[in-house]
Design a protein around this motif. Structure first.
Motif, mmCIF file in Angstrom:
data_model
loop_
_atom_site.group_PDB
_atom_site.id
_atom_site.type_symbol
_atom_site.label_atom_id
_atom_site.label_comp_id
_atom_site.label_asym_id
_atom_site.label_seq_id
_atom_site.Cartn_x
_atom_site.Cartn_y
_atom_site.Cartn_z
ATOM 1 N N ALA A 190 -3.514 3.182 15.844
ATOM 2 C CA ALA A 190 -2.641 2.471 14.906
ATOM 3 C C ALA A 190 -1.790 3.486 14.163
ATOM 4 C CB ALA A 190 -3.464 1.647 13.910
ATOM 5 N N ALA A 191 -0.624 3.052 13.722
ATOM 6 C CA ALA A 191 0.300 3.966 13.025
ATOM 7 C C ALA A 191 1.152 3.188 12.037
ATOM 8 C CB ALA A 191 1.193 4.682 14.042
ATOM 9 N N ILE A 192 1.572 3.887 11.003
ATOM 10 C CA ILE A 192 2.516 3.346 10.026
ATOM 11 C C ILE A 192 3.230 4.545 9.411
ATOM 12 C CG2 ILE A 192 0.881 3.409 8.070
ATOM 13 C CD1 ILE A 192 2.009 0.689 7.153
ATOM 14 N N ASP A 193 4.450 4.338 8.948
ATOM 15 C CA ASP A 193 5.066 5.428 8.186
ATOM 16 C C ASP A 193 4.805 5.179 6.702
ATOM 17 O OD1 ASP A 193 6.938 3.275 8.095
ATOM 18 O OD2 ASP A 193 8.524 4.669 7.545
ATOM 19 N N ILE A 194 4.559 6.268 5.989
ATOM 20 C CA ILE A 194 4.185 6.153 4.575
ATOM 21 C C ILE A 194 5.462 6.071 3.754
ATOM 22 C CG2 ILE A 194 2.873 7.195 2.678
ATOM 23 C CD1 ILE A 194 1.252 8.702 4.814
ATOM 24 N N SER A 195 5.940 4.865 3.534
ATOM 25 C CA SER A 195 7.203 4.694 2.818
ATOM 26 C C SER A 195 6.965 4.315 1.360
ATOM 27 C CB SER A 195 8.056 3.622 3.507
ATOM 28 O OG SER A 195 7.320 2.428 3.669
ATOM 29 N N ASP A 196 5.863 3.639 1.073
ATOM 30 C CA ASP A 196 5.610 3.150 -0.284
ATOM 31 C C ASP A 196 4.360 3.755 -0.912
ATOM 32 O OD1 ASP A 196 7.857 1.526 -0.028
ATOM 33 O OD2 ASP A 196 6.702 -0.142 0.780
ATOM 34 N N GLY A 197 3.913 4.872 -0.372
ATOM 35 C CA GLY A 197 2.740 5.540 -0.909
ATOM 36 C C GLY A 197 1.545 5.402 0.023
ATOM 37 N N LEU A 198 0.746 6.476 0.121
ATOM 38 C CA LEU A 198 -0.399 6.497 1.043
ATOM 39 C C LEU A 198 -1.345 5.328 0.801
ATOM 40 C CD1 LEU A 198 -2.262 7.795 3.155
ATOM 41 C CD2 LEU A 198 -3.172 9.262 1.329
ATOM 42 N N ALA A 199 -1.701 5.077 -0.468
ATOM 43 C CA ALA A 199 -2.711 4.055 -0.745
ATOM 44 C C ALA A 199 -2.236 2.684 -0.265
ATOM 45 C CB ALA A 199 -3.025 4.016 -2.243
ATOM 46 N N LEU A 200 -0.979 2.367 -0.575
ATOM 47 C CA LEU A 200 -0.461 1.048 -0.216
ATOM 48 C C LEU A 200 -0.259 0.912 1.293
ATOM 49 C CD1 LEU A 200 0.588 -1.736 -0.968
ATOM 50 C CD2 LEU A 200 2.777 -0.686 -1.600
ATOM 51 N N ASP A 201 0.300 1.938 1.909
ATOM 52 C CA ASP A 201 0.555 1.824 3.353
ATOM 53 C C ASP A 201 -0.729 1.903 4.166
ATOM 54 O OD1 ASP A 201 3.369 1.320 3.559
ATOM 55 O OD2 ASP A 201 3.698 3.327 2.770
ATOM 56 N N LEU A 202 -1.709 2.671 3.681
ATOM 57 C CA LEU A 202 -3.018 2.654 4.336
ATOM 58 C C LEU A 202 -3.632 1.258 4.231
ATOM 59 C CD1 LEU A 202 -5.554 3.777 5.648
ATOM 60 C CD2 LEU A 202 -6.212 4.764 3.424
ATOM 61 N N TRP A 203 -3.532 0.654 3.054
ATOM 62 C CA TRP A 203 -4.052 -0.689 2.865
ATOM 63 C C TRP A 203 -3.392 -1.667 3.842
ATOM 64 C CZ3 TRP A 203 -1.656 -5.225 1.223
ATOM 65 C CH2 TRP A 203 -2.532 -6.275 0.897
ATOM 66 N N ARG A 204 -2.072 -1.514 4.033
ATOM 67 C CA ARG A 204 -1.368 -2.390 4.993
ATOM 68 C C ARG A 204 -1.907 -2.204 6.406
ATOM 69 N NH1 ARG A 204 4.376 -0.765 2.291
ATOM 70 N NH2 ARG A 204 4.523 -2.512 0.826
ATOM 71 N N LEU A 205 -2.118 -0.956 6.785
ATOM 72 C CA LEU A 205 -2.643 -0.681 8.129
ATOM 73 C C LEU A 205 -4.037 -1.284 8.289
ATOM 74 C CD1 LEU A 205 -2.299 2.566 10.154
ATOM 75 C CD2 LEU A 205 -4.591 1.696 9.710
ATOM 76 N N LEU A 206 -4.852 -1.158 7.245
ATOM 77 C CA LEU A 206 -6.219 -1.693 7.313
ATOM 78 C C LEU A 206 -6.204 -3.217 7.350
ATOM 79 C CD1 LEU A 206 -7.882 0.669 4.683
ATOM 80 C CD2 LEU A 206 -7.993 0.873 7.183
ATOM 81 N N GLU A 207 -5.337 -3.817 6.539
ATOM 82 C CA GLU A 207 -5.200 -5.274 6.543
ATOM 83 C C GLU A 207 -4.836 -5.781 7.934
ATOM 84 O OE1 GLU A 207 -6.360 -7.126 3.479
ATOM 85 O OE2 GLU A 207 -4.477 -8.161 4.012
ATOM 86 N N ALA A 208 -3.864 -5.092 8.554
ATOM 87 C CA ALA A 208 -3.416 -5.518 9.890
ATOM 88 C C ALA A 208 -4.514 -5.304 10.923
ATOM 89 C CB ALA A 208 -2.151 -4.752 10.286
#
Lengths: 306, 306
Positions: A190-208
């Motif tokens: 899985a991958a995401i770019d950290i555009s809105d901060g590590l904590a928030l984007d990590l949370w998005r990746l985990l949610e997905a």
């Protein structure tokens, strides 16, 4: 103006073999690789929100407007194909402003082989708005998504985090090449770019992905800009690394064996750092002594009154 | 807001087999038909320039923002694939406004099988801006361009022209189906959508093709709205039909035999009218008595101080 700029486009923007028909017709026609899937992303930047035209050089603004889109392509490990650029320019000085915006963005476009295929150039009484759509392609079997992380995966980030507001928000390098290299040479769940901060984007990746994670406090790579910002505002540097926006680094969930190999090899030119691991549920920060505390998904979000 | 709208997107926007990955990830992933070329176009609409939020219903504004893009796809005889929608919303009432804009545009999107694959939703202190990118596909051998008109070609238009500002600027039907039918069943040398007025867009087609044209004054189909506007402002209805913007009808250069057949068959549901023919050079208007006068390429152009 349309004619001035169209002429300038035709003279300035280089031809590209992927662009069968480019700026100046009703639409661009593009050739994709055989069987490739199309990847499409769009970001709109506004004066007073994403930049300050009175403070920031137009070249840097134009560059950023393309770079945020290329970062989204990188998060899918997509090869850039072309970009479309729409502008709402202030009446006064609009042509000169457009040319400076383009100077910044075309330099970055050339670096990532992402020709400008067209756009829409307008003027109005309002502030500058730039909306860019970036198109990319991926082989059908390439499946970088937010949703593939599994418990046990190592969480890796490129580069270092925090304090981008001091300057890197304009000058960051979208991790297109790094993503393409990894997609060709490694297994990424899985991958995401950290555009809105590590904590928030990590949370998005985990949610997905439907899993959780533990982030090792001592492993988060803190950018020197985050240290600098911490000296100014008194907040801990770690807070900035976890919650500041606009880092545009990659966050990856990678099987543990693959992670070992990548961490040992460091194949990207930019550092690849393990910051934690995926678990069954929850989002936790682990202190050096081992104590777990909840990591709130705080980061940058546009606010809007409903 | 992002989360509110994302949730709403996921619940509202229907899934589509072409969208392998849709709203909510870093980018959309789309499947094109085998060997198809990609067609991409973008248009930005701004409050105070292209619409007045204080006067026009958001549903009509949203519809228009997509329709102008679909009209560009029609001009290339491209099948719509997907659209990306970027919004700069006023802070106050932004979510409700976004939902009304989407209500208008998704209705049109469904009609033309053009799913919304993603976008970027922002809020700011400024006026409403909508930027839409429409993606389409064409078989590689389909070559509708502005540039293929030849001396001797008949010039055809769909529908009738002028006075769109009275209402049709919002309610026009992009000629996607008509273009796809013609591309499959007829030989079309060149095409453009009439967005800035017949005279100006014809001039653009001729410039691209390197030829001229004579327009028969008595053949130009004058919309009833152009007659109405003429009664109000005292200008001749023909002036409105030639120079008003936002008709979004198709202008086609077609070989004369093909034109005869199409004019006799009238296969489109909407009228197909011959307005003149292509010549070696110049742009002329022919009066009913046969006298030629130059037709100036006047129409709508955004103005901008350099």
């Amino acid at each position: 103006m349309e004619n001035d700029l169209l002429r300038w486009f035709r003279e300035t923007l280089p031809a590209h073999p992927r662009i069968l028909l480019g700026p100046g017709d009703d639409a661009a026609i593009l050739r994709l690789a055989d069987e490739a899937n199309l990847v499409a992303t769009t970001d709109m930047l506004m004066d007073g929100v994403d930049f300050l035209l009175a403070e920031h050089e137009p070249e840097r603004i134009g560059r950023k407007a393309l770079a945020v889109n290329l970062s989204d392509l990188a998060a899918m490990a997509a090869q850039p194909v072309a970009a479309l650029v729409s502008l709402a320019l202030p009446q006064r000085g609009g042509v000169a402003l457009a040319q400076r915006l383009y100077a910044g963005l075309t330099t970055l476009a050339a670096k990532h082989d992402c020709p400008i295929a067209g756009g829409d150039t307008n003027s109005w009484e309002g502030p500058l708005v730039i909306s860019i759509t970036a198109l990319g392609e991926v082989p059908p079997e390439r499946r970088w998504r937010r949703s593939g992380a599994q418990p046990g995966d190592a969480l890796l980030v490129t580069g270092s985090l925090g304090g981008s507001i001091l300057s890197r928000q304009f000058d960051f390098e979208p991790r297109v090449r790094e993503a393409l290299w990894l997609a060709d040479h490694a297994m990424v769940h899985a991958a995401i770019d950290i555009s809105d901060g590590l904590a928030l984007d990590l949370w998005r990746l985990l949610e997905a992905s439907g899993c959780g994670a533990i982030v090792e406090e001592s492993s988060v790579p803190i950018a020197s800009a985050a240290e600098e910002l911490a000296r100014r505002d008194g907040r801990p540097p770690l807070d900035h690394a976890l919650c500041d926006g606009e880092d545009f680094e990659l966050l990856l969930a990678v099987p543990p064996d693959e992670a070992e190999r990548l961490l040992a090899d460091q194949p990207l030119g930019v550092p690849l750092i393990r910051i934690g691991l995926c678990t069954d549920e929850g989002l936790w920060l682990r202190a050096p002594e081992g104590e777990l505390s909840p990591l709130a998904p705080h980061g940058f979000q546009h606010r809007l009154d409903p």
